[in-house]
Enzyme design. Sequence first.
Site, mmCIF file in Angstrom:
data_model
loop_
_atom_site.group_PDB
_atom_site.id
_atom_site.type_symbol
_atom_site.label_atom_id
_atom_site.label_comp_id
_atom_site.label_asym_id
_atom_site.label_seq_id
_atom_site.Cartn_x
_atom_site.Cartn_y
_atom_site.Cartn_z
ATOM 1 N N LYS A 138 -4.175 -3.108 1.743
ATOM 2 C CA LYS A 138 -3.918 -1.892 2.497
ATOM 3 C C LYS A 138 -4.942 -0.750 2.079
ATOM 4 C CE LYS A 138 -0.857 0.978 0.943
ATOM 5 N NZ LYS A 138 0.464 1.560 0.644
ATOM 6 N N ASP A 156 0.981 -0.317 5.658
ATOM 7 C CA ASP A 156 1.801 0.655 4.751
ATOM 8 C C ASP A 156 3.404 0.512 4.984
ATOM 9 O OD1 ASP A 156 2.433 2.148 6.735
ATOM 10 O OD2 ASP A 156 1.740 4.102 5.811
#
Length: 248
Positions: A138, A156
């Site tokens: 991420k 996310d």
Amino acid sequence: MPSRVPTELPTEPTETPVARTRRARRMNRILAETYPDAHCELDFTSPLELLVATILSAQSTDVRVNMVTPAVFATYRTAADYAAADRTELETLIQSTGFFRAKTNALIGLGQALVERYDGEVPGRLKDLVTLPGVGRKTANVVLGNAFGVPGITVDTHFGRLARRFGWTAESDPEKVEAEVGALFPRRDWTMLSHHLIWHGRRVCHARKPACGACPLAGLCPSYGEGETDPAKAAKLVKSSAAVASSP
């Protein structure tokens, strides 16, 4: 924000892969029109600054991180500065972002790894970034997409929630979500797609009370009705940019 009457909801069990791809791309076009200013909400001027800010943003808010980073960036300008940081001083500077001891460990380790392996520079490849302390896929995709212009999908909590609600994937594992959603869109669209979903998730498609009646995607979303469908009541659930800035 205008809502769309849900007259063309897809039936998930019979939706073909081609139909899903077309629907997903149409949804992204609507989000692009809805959020023309969508962007990374962390302040930065270099790949190193964005990498540090993204690490600090874990379990914190963008507004809090943006309040803290000017002093951090002024004190630590290079990877070598982080590698040689005084632990107590760094902890004090970032304490308000939460989990400051773990984040201090990550930042010092990050600086050391960059100095030892990459001549103090942030690498521009995913396979290198994910080997750094405190950096997962991420964080790596945030840096690649926003600091290097390399397309990446940032999965996310908002992105994952919306991708499942939209029927783009049934997966919960972030890497599998990234792969399945990425297959629906041209690679060039990945970074902005991430911004669109994150902005929409923070403002309209909330985890507990999605504002379905105020959603521009209502007519294309298989989860329409999961939240408030009355337009007036739903409108009250929509968060302003100011409200979003102070929430995770």
